[in-house]
Design a protein around this motif. Structure first.
Motif, PDB file in Angstrom:
ATOM      1  N   VAL A 117       5.900   3.478  12.771  1.00 51.45           N
ATOM      2  CA  VAL A 117       6.851   2.364  13.234  1.00 51.45           C
ATOM      3  C   VAL A 117       8.128   2.262  13.072  1.00 51.45           C
ATOM      4  O   VAL A 117       8.743   2.642  11.848  1.00 51.45           O
ATOM      5  CB  VAL A 117       5.923   1.028  12.581  1.00 51.45           C
ATOM      6  CG1 VAL A 117       6.886  -0.433  13.274  1.00 51.45           C
ATOM      7  CG2 VAL A 117       4.635   1.338  12.839  1.00 51.45           C
ATOM      8  N   PRO A 118       9.144   2.206  13.993  1.00 53.73           N
ATOM      9  CA  PRO A 118      10.528   2.227  13.792  1.00 53.73           C
ATOM     10  C   PRO A 118      11.202   1.169  13.020  1.00 53.73           C
ATOM     11  O   PRO A 118      10.318  -0.077  12.986  1.00 53.73           O
ATOM     12  CB  PRO A 118      10.862   2.337  15.246  1.00 53.73           C
ATOM     13  CG  PRO A 118      10.180   1.733  16.016  1.00 53.73           C
ATOM     14  CD  PRO A 118       8.759   2.081  15.437  1.00 53.73           C
ATOM     15  N   PRO A 119      12.032   1.210  12.282  1.00 51.49           N
ATOM     16  CA  PRO A 119      12.546  -0.023  11.581  1.00 51.49           C
ATOM     17  C   PRO A 119      13.086  -1.340  12.086  1.00 51.49           C
ATOM     18  O   PRO A 119      12.850  -2.359  11.640  1.00 51.49           O
ATOM     19  CB  PRO A 119      13.959   0.581  10.976  1.00 51.49           C
ATOM     20  CG  PRO A 119      14.145   1.799  11.638  1.00 51.49           C
ATOM     21  CD  PRO A 119      12.943   2.203  12.320  1.00 51.49           C
ATOM     22  N   ASP A 120      13.224  -1.268  13.447  1.00 51.80           N
ATOM     23  CA  ASP A 120      13.401  -2.435  14.012  1.00 51.80           C
ATOM     24  C   ASP A 120      12.206  -3.258  14.211  1.00 51.80           C
ATOM     25  O   ASP A 120      12.516  -4.490  14.349  1.00 51.80           O
ATOM     26  CB  ASP A 120      13.995  -1.962  15.673  1.00 51.80           C
ATOM     27  CG  ASP A 120      15.615  -1.697  15.683  1.00 51.80           C
ATOM     28  OD1 ASP A 120      15.942  -1.655  14.422  1.00 51.80           O
ATOM     29  OD2 ASP A 120      15.950  -1.733  16.866  1.00 51.80           O
TER      30      ASP A 120
ATOM     31  N   LEU B 150      11.250  -3.518  -0.741  1.00 53.53           N
ATOM     32  CA  LEU B 150      11.327  -2.164  -0.032  1.00 53.53           C
ATOM     33  C   LEU B 150      12.465  -1.223  -0.335  1.00 53.53           C
ATOM     34  O   LEU B 150      12.317  -0.052  -0.399  1.00 53.53           O
ATOM     35  CB  LEU B 150      11.892  -2.816   1.528  1.00 53.53           C
ATOM     36  CG  LEU B 150      12.024  -1.852   2.615  1.00 53.53           C
ATOM     37  CD1 LEU B 150      11.027  -0.731   2.642  1.00 53.53           C
ATOM     38  CD2 LEU B 150      12.599  -2.168   3.968  1.00 53.53           C
ATOM     39  N   THR B 151      13.582  -1.855  -0.855  1.00 53.86           N
ATOM     40  CA  THR B 151      14.653  -1.031  -1.389  1.00 53.86           C
ATOM     41  C   THR B 151      14.295  -0.236  -2.509  1.00 53.86           C
ATOM     42  O   THR B 151      14.539   1.042  -2.660  1.00 53.86           O
ATOM     43  CB  THR B 151      15.832  -1.837  -1.631  1.00 53.86           C
ATOM     44  OG1 THR B 151      16.516  -2.894  -0.578  1.00 53.86           O
ATOM     45  CG2 THR B 151      17.056  -1.052  -2.408  1.00 53.86           C
TER      46      THR B 151
ATOM     47  N   ALA C  91       1.048  -1.017   0.035  1.00 54.80           N
ATOM     48  CA  ALA C  91      -0.049   0.014  -0.040  1.00 54.80           C
ATOM     49  C   ALA C  91       1.002   1.121  -0.051  1.00 54.80           C
ATOM     50  O   ALA C  91       0.263   2.495   0.053  1.00 54.80           O
ATOM     51  CB  ALA C  91      -0.865   0.035   0.880  1.00 54.80           C
ATOM     52  N   GLY C  92       2.232   1.060  -0.181  1.00 49.48           N
ATOM     53  CA  GLY C  92       3.175   2.350   0.136  1.00 49.48           C
ATOM     54  C   GLY C  92       3.159   3.057   1.339  1.00 49.48           C
ATOM     55  O   GLY C  92       3.394   4.101   1.242  1.00 49.48           O
ATOM     56  N   GLU C  93       2.800   2.341   2.505  1.00 49.81           N
ATOM     57  CA  GLU C  93       2.951   3.141   3.737  1.00 49.81           C
ATOM     58  C   GLU C  93       4.286   3.115   4.258  1.00 49.81           C
ATOM     59  O   GLU C  93       4.522   4.026   5.182  1.00 49.81           O
ATOM     60  CB  GLU C  93       2.116   2.211   4.858  1.00 49.81           C
ATOM     61  CG  GLU C  93       0.489   2.245   4.587  1.00 49.81           C
ATOM     62  CD  GLU C  93      -0.247   1.424   5.452  1.00 49.81           C
ATOM     63  OE1 GLU C  93       0.486   0.909   6.586  1.00 49.81           O
ATOM     64  OE2 GLU C  93      -1.473   1.417   5.235  1.00 49.81           O
ATOM     65  N   VAL C  94       5.286   2.456   3.708  1.00 44.42           N
ATOM     66  CA  VAL C  94       6.632   2.763   4.170  1.00 44.42           C
ATOM     67  C   VAL C  94       7.340   3.787   3.411  1.00 44.42           C
ATOM     68  O   VAL C  94       7.056   3.594   2.134  1.00 44.42           O
ATOM     69  CB  VAL C  94       7.565   1.288   4.073  1.00 44.42           C
ATOM     70  CG1 VAL C  94       9.076   1.601   4.388  1.00 44.42           C
ATOM     71  CG2 VAL C  94       6.700   0.179   4.867  1.00 44.42           C
TER      72      VAL C  94
ATOM     73  N   ARG D   4      10.757   4.308   7.355  1.00 44.49           N
ATOM     74  CA  ARG D   4       9.765   4.478   8.543  1.00 44.49           C
ATOM     75  C   ARG D   4       8.375   4.032   8.000  1.00 44.49           C
ATOM     76  O   ARG D   4       7.867   4.514   6.916  1.00 44.49           O
ATOM     77  CB  ARG D   4       9.383   5.953   9.068  1.00 44.49           C
ATOM     78  CG  ARG D   4      10.810   6.503   9.555  1.00 44.49           C
ATOM     79  CD  ARG D   4      11.238   5.849  10.763  1.00 44.49           C
ATOM     80  NE  ARG D   4      12.350   6.635  11.428  1.00 44.49           N
ATOM     81  CZ  ARG D   4      13.752   6.176  11.453  1.00 44.49           C
ATOM     82  NH1 ARG D   4      13.961   4.877  10.527  1.00 44.49           N
ATOM     83  NH2 ARG D   4      14.641   6.745  11.938  1.00 44.49           N
ATOM     84  N   TRP D   5       7.777   3.147   8.834  1.00 45.93           N
ATOM     85  CA  TRP D   5       6.373   2.682   8.386  1.00 45.93           C
ATOM     86  C   TRP D   5       5.455   3.602   8.873  1.00 45.93           C
ATOM     87  O   TRP D   5       5.068   3.626  10.409  1.00 45.93           O
ATOM     88  CB  TRP D   5       5.991   1.126   8.839  1.00 45.93           C
ATOM     89  CG  TRP D   5       4.770   0.693   8.578  1.00 45.93           C
ATOM     90  CD1 TRP D   5       3.756   1.356   7.887  1.00 45.93           C
ATOM     91  CD2 TRP D   5       4.381  -0.612   9.304  1.00 45.93           C
ATOM     92  NE1 TRP D   5       2.817   0.437   7.942  1.00 45.93           N
ATOM     93  CE2 TRP D   5       2.969  -0.548   8.844  1.00 45.93           C
ATOM     94  CE3 TRP D   5       5.147  -1.560  10.034  1.00 45.93           C
ATOM     95  CZ2 TRP D   5       2.299  -1.780   9.144  1.00 45.93           C
ATOM     96  CZ3 TRP D   5       4.113  -2.574  10.553  1.00 45.93           C
ATOM     97  CH2 TRP D   5       2.689  -2.762  10.053  1.00 45.93           C
TER      98      TRP D   5
END
Length: 413
Positions: A199-202, A217-218, A164-167, A190-191
């Protein structure tokens, strides 16, 4: 010296526990803390006493100032016990031992995933303690440290969010130490979830790696970074952007093709793109990884060796691969101005970059003293909370004038 930044409400509300076997040293630290505005202060004379106090205190202190050499349970053993707590306090080391020993304990704390605000030589000055205390807000705002807890996000939910392109990329500025202005940015994933917030990347990067989503993702990070570059250039702003490549990315020939196509069709000169790769990312299949990096370099993109100094083959990687930038890991930067052992290692890394005619970047720049030391050593770019945190592209555009004005003041100092 009066604080330019206020201490955090968390620190003032929850207080500090001072752990030192010397009553005289405890008294000096308590006087400093009181002068800086901390009123909720507790004492312990060794590690076991400190753990007993922690169990009794509600709320628990936000910070512990810990000596290393103590009878009974020493500071190292105490810190190992703190790592077992679900929400450990932040730590400031205070010791009269040699710098290399303090640095070793600081590295241990980082490996345990504990928040370290400072590693100070005794006698601790009020100014050094203040700088450590002011780092609490930045520590709490940063992404959770690796290994602190497993992700609670279902993989299916993240996959839907990615589709959905949220990241989104948030961009952290890199500032020229000599010019006193932002010259480039690093894209950090970042999500932005409607249900979960930011939401943080971890929380999601391990999911992406485990479920084969890193290439998707990349590419999305690059696509959205290109959109941001176009927006900035339309407003007369010429920035370069750095994109992180994971180990999986370096071994995916199809992904490499996709990266090259996007750069070449973007209408933006390839020198505006920097791809960052860690030393460990090269380990799995050196031939494929080398092929990926050389192809990107041939197209005119920059290549940065990230987290330099944390691997066992830093020099070897520099000798084999066409890097254009050397990025010194934060563990050698933060607080190096007050730790001779780190200062020597930092100076050596920057000198290697200069001799190889590579751009040099220092991450983890959090204080004016960090900035001043890097300028003195001739480092090119600085990245860290002193400059700015990571921001969405439109917010960064609005914030840049004030960021650059502050950087010019730092340069004047």
């Amino acid at each position: 010296m009066v604080a330019e930044l206020p201490l955090s409400a968390e620190l003032l509300g929850r207080g500090v526990l001072v752990v030192d076997d010397s009553a005289l040293q405890r008294m000096a630290l308590i006087e400093h803390l009181q002068a800086l505005g901390v009123s909720r202060i507790f004492e312990a004379n060794e590690g076991a006493d400190a753990l007993a106090r922690l169990a009794q205190l509600l709320p628990q202190p936000a910070l512990m100032v810990i000596d290393l050499e103590m009878p009974g349970m020493d500071g190292v053993e105490l810190i190992q016990h703190l790592a077992e707590l679900p929400l450990p306090p932040a730590i400031v080391l205070a010791s009269s031992k040699e710098d290399v020993l303090i640095s070793a304990v600081a590295s241990m704390i980082d490996s345990l995933g504990l928040p370290l605000l400072g590693a100070l030589q005794k006698p601790v000055s009020r100014e050094a303690l203040l700088k450590a205390l002011q780092g609490l807000d930045a520590e709490r705002k940063s992404a959770p440290r690796e290994g602190r807890q497993a992700s609670s996000v279902p993989a299916e939910e993240f996959k839907r969010a990615l589709d959905a392109g949220e990241v989104q990329p948030f961009f952290q500025p890199k500032a020229s130490l000599q010019l006193g202005m932002v010259k480039s940015v690093e894209a950090l994933a970042r999500w932005v979830s409607p249900a979960r917030g930011v939401v943080p990347p971890d929380e999601f990067i391990p999911l992406a790696a485990q479920h084969g989503l890193m290439s998707q993702l990349t590419l999305q990070m690059l696509d959205k970074s290109i959109e941001a570059l176009r927006m900035w250039q339309a407003r007369g702003l010429q920035l370069s952007v750095a994109i992180n490549l994971s180990p999986a990315s370096l071994h995916d020939v199809v992904l490499t093709d996709g990266l090259i196509r996007r750069v070449e069709s973007s209408g933006i000169d390839a020198h505006h793109f920097m791809f960052e790769v860690t030393e460990t990312a090269m380990a799995a299949d050196a031939a494929l990884a080398t092929g990926c990096l050389v192809r990107l370099r041939l197209r005119g993109c920059g290549l940065s060796i990230d987290d330099y100094g944390t691997g066992y083959s830093s020099m070897q990687q520099l000798s084999k691969l066409p890097f254009s930038e050397l990025k010194v890991d934060r563990s050698f930067v933060t607080g190096a101005w007050q730790r001779p052992h780190l200062r020597t290692l930092l100076a050596s890394a920057i000198e290697i970059g200069q001799r190889l005619k590579l751009g040099t970047v220092a991450e983890g720049v959090e204080t004016l003293e960090d900035w001043q030391l890097l300028r003195e050593l001739g480092c090119d770019l600085a990245q860290g909370y002193l400059i700015a945190c990571a921001l969405p592209p439109d917010e960064l555009l609005k914030a840049l004038p004030s960021i650059n004005q502050r950087l010019r003041m730092l340069r004047a100092d």
